[in-house]
Write a protein that holds these residues in place. Structure first.
Motif, PDB file in Angstrom:
ATOM      1  N   ARG A 164       0.827  -1.212   0.000  1.00 42.31           N
ATOM      2  CA  ARG A 164       0.000   0.000   0.000  1.00 42.31           C
ATOM      3  C   ARG A 164       0.862   1.263   0.000  1.00 42.31           C
ATOM      4  O   ARG A 164       0.593   2.214  -0.733  1.00 42.31           O
ATOM      5  N   LEU A 165       1.903   1.237   0.827  1.00 39.82           N
ATOM      6  CA  LEU A 165       2.774   2.407   0.916  1.00 39.82           C
ATOM      7  C   LEU A 165       3.434   2.685  -0.436  1.00 39.82           C
ATOM      8  O   LEU A 165       3.571   3.839  -0.866  1.00 39.82           O
ATOM      9  N   ALA A 166       3.818   1.606  -1.122  1.00 40.86           N
ATOM     10  CA  ALA A 166       4.464   1.772  -2.431  1.00 40.86           C
ATOM     11  C   ALA A 166       3.512   2.450  -3.425  1.00 40.86           C
ATOM     12  O   ALA A 166       3.930   3.341  -4.176  1.00 40.86           O
ATOM     13  N   SER A 167       2.229   2.065  -3.394  1.00 44.64           N
ATOM     14  CA  SER A 167       1.262   2.707  -4.311  1.00 44.64           C
ATOM     15  C   SER A 167       1.113   4.175  -3.986  1.00 44.64           C
ATOM     16  O   SER A 167       1.045   5.023  -4.888  1.00 44.64           O
ATOM     17  N   VAL A 168       1.032   4.485  -2.685  1.00 44.20           N
ATOM     18  CA  VAL A 168       0.913   5.880  -2.278  1.00 44.20           C
ATOM     19  C   VAL A 168       2.121   6.663  -2.773  1.00 44.20           C
ATOM     20  O   VAL A 168       1.991   7.768  -3.318  1.00 44.20           O
ATOM     21  N   LEU A 169       3.273   6.062  -2.628  1.00 48.54           N
ATOM     22  CA  LEU A 169       4.502   6.732  -3.029  1.00 48.54           C
ATOM     23  C   LEU A 169       4.551   6.939  -4.542  1.00 48.54           C
ATOM     24  O   LEU A 169       4.962   8.007  -5.021  1.00 48.54           O
ATOM     25  N   GLU A 170       4.116   5.932  -5.287  1.00 50.52           N
ATOM     26  CA  GLU A 170       4.090   6.062  -6.756  1.00 50.52           C
ATOM     27  C   GLU A 170       3.232   7.258  -7.159  1.00 50.52           C
ATOM     28  O   GLU A 170       3.627   8.084  -8.002  1.00 50.52           O
ATOM     29  N   ALA A 171       2.056   7.355  -6.534  1.00 48.89           N
ATOM     30  CA  ALA A 171       1.152   8.459  -6.852  1.00 48.89           C
ATOM     31  C   ALA A 171       1.804   9.792  -6.482  1.00 48.89           C
ATOM     32  O   ALA A 171       1.714  10.782  -7.220  1.00 48.89           O
ATOM     33  N   GLU A 172       2.484   9.784  -5.337  1.00 49.92           N
ATOM     34  CA  GLU A 172       3.154  10.991  -4.863  1.00 49.92           C
ATOM     35  C   GLU A 172       4.237  11.410  -5.857  1.00 49.92           C
ATOM     36  O   GLU A 172       4.384  12.604  -6.171  1.00 49.92           O
ATOM     37  N   MET A 173       4.972  10.431  -6.357  1.00 47.42           N
ATOM     38  CA  MET A 173       6.061  10.734  -7.280  1.00 47.42           C
ATOM     39  C   MET A 173       5.530  11.239  -8.618  1.00 47.42           C
ATOM     40  O   MET A 173       6.155  12.084  -9.259  1.00 47.42           O
ATOM     41  N   ASP A 174       4.361  10.740  -8.998  1.00 46.01           N
ATOM     42  CA  ASP A 174       3.704  11.259 -10.202  1.00 46.01           C
ATOM     43  C   ASP A 174       3.445  12.749 -10.046  1.00 46.01           C
ATOM     44  O   ASP A 174       3.723  13.541 -10.948  1.00 46.01           O
ATOM     45  N   LEU A 175       2.908  13.114  -8.881  1.00 48.57           N
ATOM     46  CA  LEU A 175       2.630  14.518  -8.582  1.00 48.57           C
ATOM     47  C   LEU A 175       3.904  15.338  -8.638  1.00 48.57           C
ATOM     48  O   LEU A 175       3.954  16.427  -9.206  1.00 48.57           O
ATOM     49  N   VAL A 176       4.971  14.796  -8.021  1.00 53.10           N
ATOM     50  CA  VAL A 176       6.243  15.512  -7.983  1.00 53.10           C
ATOM     51  C   VAL A 176       6.759  15.734  -9.413  1.00 53.10           C
ATOM     52  O   VAL A 176       7.209  16.819  -9.771  1.00 53.10           O
ATOM     53  N   ARG A 177       6.651  14.670 -10.233  1.00 50.63           N
ATOM     54  CA  ARG A 177       7.137  14.785 -11.603  1.00 50.63           C
ATOM     55  C   ARG A 177       6.340  15.832 -12.391  1.00 50.63           C
ATOM     56  O   ARG A 177       6.866  16.562 -13.196  1.00 50.63           O
ATOM     57  N   THR A 178       5.059  15.924 -12.076  1.00 48.59           N
ATOM     58  CA  THR A 178       4.203  16.872 -12.795  1.00 48.59           C
ATOM     59  C   THR A 178       4.369  18.296 -12.277  1.00 48.59           C
ATOM     60  O   THR A 178       4.516  19.249 -13.033  1.00 48.59           O
ATOM     61  N   PHE A 179       4.349  18.443 -10.933  1.00 51.52           N
ATOM     62  CA  PHE A 179       4.295  19.793 -10.345  1.00 51.52           C
ATOM     63  C   PHE A 179       5.564  20.208  -9.601  1.00 51.52           C
ATOM     64  O   PHE A 179       5.615  21.279  -9.013  1.00 51.52           O
ATOM     65  N   GLY A 180       6.554  19.350  -9.545  1.00 51.98           N
ATOM     66  CA  GLY A 180       7.697  19.620  -8.682  1.00 51.98           C
ATOM     67  C   GLY A 180       7.339  19.198  -7.266  1.00 51.98           C
ATOM     68  O   GLY A 180       6.365  18.471  -7.063  1.00 51.98           O
ATOM     69  N   SER A 181       8.094  19.691  -6.302  1.00 52.31           N
ATOM     70  CA  SER A 181       7.881  19.285  -4.908  1.00 52.31           C
ATOM     71  C   SER A 181       6.434  19.558  -4.502  1.00 52.31           C
ATOM     72  O   SER A 181       5.865  20.597  -4.808  1.00 52.31           O
ATOM     73  N   VAL A 182       5.830  18.601  -3.810  1.00 54.71           N
ATOM     74  CA  VAL A 182       4.424  18.685  -3.450  1.00 54.71           C
ATOM     75  C   VAL A 182       4.187  19.748  -2.388  1.00 54.71           C
ATOM     76  O   VAL A 182       3.192  20.446  -2.381  1.00 54.71           O
ATOM     77  N   THR A 183       5.135  19.870  -1.499  1.00 55.20           N
ATOM     78  CA  THR A 183       4.995  20.787  -0.373  1.00 55.20           C
ATOM     79  C   THR A 183       6.183  21.731  -0.370  1.00 55.20           C
ATOM     80  O   THR A 183       7.299  21.302  -0.634  1.00 55.20           O
TER      81      THR A 183
END
Lengths: 439, 439
Positions: free
Chosen positions: B405-424
């Motif tokens: 589960r954590l890996a899926s969350v991280l994958e989604a997070e990394m998608d965001l990072v790749r699209t928008f840069g750092s999330v926070t």
């Protein structure tokens, strides 16, 4: 090894503590209490110890407790032996509310923090309120363990006087006015309203509102320490200070005297915002109180006739109180005075002028009786003519014999005083803080 | 009520905490840990909690423990339920010496102080050594409870780096040289040499003498915290720092991980003079540790095959460690790294650049997995890319599912990072304090 911080004594030097220059400033005030040194003596069977404050547990229902604790481990061992929260288990906090209701307290279980004995409660309250140099107002004399906590946080103690009706409101007002004038940062009044340790007196009910009012007027909190409140010898229960002023009183409670001291279960009831800080402080101090111990107390409360047990304790201690007061009347030479407790564990005694109770102690122990000398109960050196007698633990016969021995020691001491004047040089005369021995 | 200290909010004002101007300065640093907020979440059965550090007690022999505790109450209840000394019961202190001998420690039972869990040991050590502003050197990351105690005494923490072999001696030397240059009062090095919490690494044996030597050179004590030392997965036991430097090491031990955390029994072994101060400090903190709990531990040690039980614990945790490392290998996307513990409870993980573990946590919980985000383990704001995974409590199957589960969350997070840069927004970049994730 640098030159500044020698880790080991250098050759030719005698450095008993190589860590001496590393300690925090607060350790300067940490000294072994006179009472602690006495515990070793108290354990010798030939000595009647009127020194310690150990509750008499002989009346506890050990067999049924044994069964119960065994069931706890079998039935919920994985919870009882596991970490819990720093707040304490909810069931026990609910039950504590019921107990406090006996003293007129209406409280929410969320505002209770379970502590490792109420000593930890005291320590946590001091931790969150006292910076070094802050002032705590306390009765003179006061509980030695409280003085120890105040010292640990480098708080200063100003004593206020008691009489046979407890803390004298006028002296509290004067002390606060003086402190204000001197721009001292007074944080709270620490008070033991019921069956005071060590004074043996109880705050008159008609004084309670006034004391709360004075503290509000000067903007200081009240810390109400009430370990003996249910141990009134006539079954009387006084209204807690907390019962009429929930926003300005922090209340400390304990199962050490109404159940079992060795479990170390006590509590703090605090205004909501203060309670949050207390939980954080408790987390850094012990992570959480022992889960097993909390469950033991909780089951005991829900399955045993704990009120009946408290009645047993009351009778037990009343019998001992009668024994000590009779013996004091029968044996003590003129010139002594003492308080007449109607609950709790202690009699506070004032000796004739010239007698130094600390200097007399070794002679008393030689005569096979021990007591707690008075200076330990003051932060300011007062109390050299006073002592505390605990009647909670020995049998009535032993108490009588102990008082008889003490009276002989005192007679001999007074002979010396009459012949040579004061036995010990009195380096500290103490404040004008009358001892509550006028009853 | 004075104008300076409004006890209640005045009409028209919103004062959430009327006691706000009364607290001690130290409370400013007391904030609820991120881990604490997680405990509520962790208790929901659908969430796989890799957040807490609760030992797995299922292997304990509850039935024989139950009988034993019952016997203790029947046979010696009047002692077990009574106050004891702040020093701890002698029998248990003797047995603790035998346990520490496994790590090469030769100690006298008098130099041991029994505490309410080793958290209290930490708190007492900090109490006697640290004035406000004093400095403690600690590994980065470090145990969150230790950071809490240091904060409570207003000590400052300087982190030193670890790699896969634990604390890096050169960084310790540099930090101490720098602190000396800045005239900081460094009091001690706080270190967890074995199966580090949260880092999961162990201090290489060949580094130990060097670290002791550096601390001696700079005149600072070593506080060695060793709750996991006997939980090596290959039965390996490393020599304690204390074993070769008895005069300059304060050692903290605990029964929380090798027996039962809910009893809250730990200890401090200290040089003799320090031990005296610790007993006085402990007296002011809790009067004494619970007597019953000490006797339970003592009987358990003398009658049970406690070494066999520790072997069970080792096997239990090794199986879970294998599960988590396999799952991490199988599921985690590239760009992550983590430590590979050979004992203890924890894996420390570093996320790819741009991921903020604290910001990601609510999304992880929504996906039914919890962890402890990294910043809680640093005093300086570092750790936003790191997290701690605890494999001690869930079953291997649940651990595997949690990591998936954590890996899926991280994958989604990394998608965001790749699209928008750092999330926070990264407000704190942190010191150059490498995380021990290079293994």
């Amino acid at each position: 090894m640098t030159e500044n911080h020698p880790v080991k004594p250098r050759a030719g030097h005698t450095n008993l503590d190589p860590h001496l220059d590393r300690y925090a400033a607060r350790t300067a005030g940490m000294t072994a209490s006179e009472i602690r040194a006495l515990f070793a003596v108290a354990s010798r069977p030939e000595v009647v110890s009127l020194a310690g404050g150990m509750p008499n547990l002989a009346a506890l229902p050990l067999n049924s407790l044994s069964t119960q604790v065994s069931e706890i481990i079998t039935e919920e061992g994985l919870v009882a032996l596991q970490y819990g929260s720093a707040h304490g288990i909810p069931t026990l906090r609910d039950q504590i509310c019921e107990i406090m209701a006996l003293e007129g307290i209406s409280a929410h279980p969320d505002d209770i923090v379970v502590t490792v004995g109420s000593q930890m409660g005291l320590d946590m309250v001091t931790r969150i309120f006292c910076d070094p140099g802050d002032v705590v107002i306390a009765e003179g004399p006061s509980y030695v363990g409280a003085l120890g906590s105040f010292t640990a946080y480098q708080a200063k103690v100003i004593h206020v006087a008691m009489d046979e009706h407890g803390l004298v409101p006028e002296t509290l007002r004067e002390a606060l006015a003086q402190a204000k004038k001197n721009k001292l940062r007074v944080k709270f009044l620490y008070t033991i309203p019921n069956f005071h340790n060590p004074a043996g007196v109880t705050l008159a009910v008609e004084r309670r509102a006034e004391i709360l009012e004075i503290c509000r007027e000067y903007g200081i909190l009240v810390v109400e320490d009430n370990p003996y409140g249910l141990l009134g010898f006539n079954g009387q229960v006084y209204p807690a200070l907390r019962s009429t002023d929930p926003d300005n009183v922090v209340y400390l409670g304990s199962f050490s005297k109404t159940f079992a001291s060795g479990l170390r279960v006590g509590w703090v009831l605090a205004p909501h915002a203060v309670r949050e800080k207390l939980v954080l402080a408790a987390e850094s101090a012990t992570l959480c109180p022992p889960t097993l111990n909390q469950i033991i107390v909780s089951r005991y409360l829900s399955t045993h006739d704990w009120k009946g047990q408290i009645k047993n304790f009351q009778e037990n201690y009343r019998e001992r109180r009668d024994a000590i007061l009779n013996a004091l009347d029968n044996y003590m030479p003129p010139g002594c005075s003492w308080t007449k407790p109607d609950g709790g564990f202690y009699v506070w005694m004032t000796m004739p002028e010239g007698v130094d109770t600390k200097a007399m102690l070794p002679r008393a122990v030689t005569a096979r009786v021990a007591y707690a000398s008075g200076t330990g109960f003051y932060a300011d050196g007062f109390g050299s003519r006073q002592l505390r007698l605990s009647y909670c633990y020995p049998t009535p016969e032993r108490i009588t014999e102990g008082v008889r021995r003490l009276a002989s020691v005192l007679e001999a001491e007074m002979d010396l005083v009459r012949t040579f004047g004061s036995v010990t040089p009195r380096s500290i005369s103490g404040p004008e803080s009358p001892s509550p021995d006028t009853a």
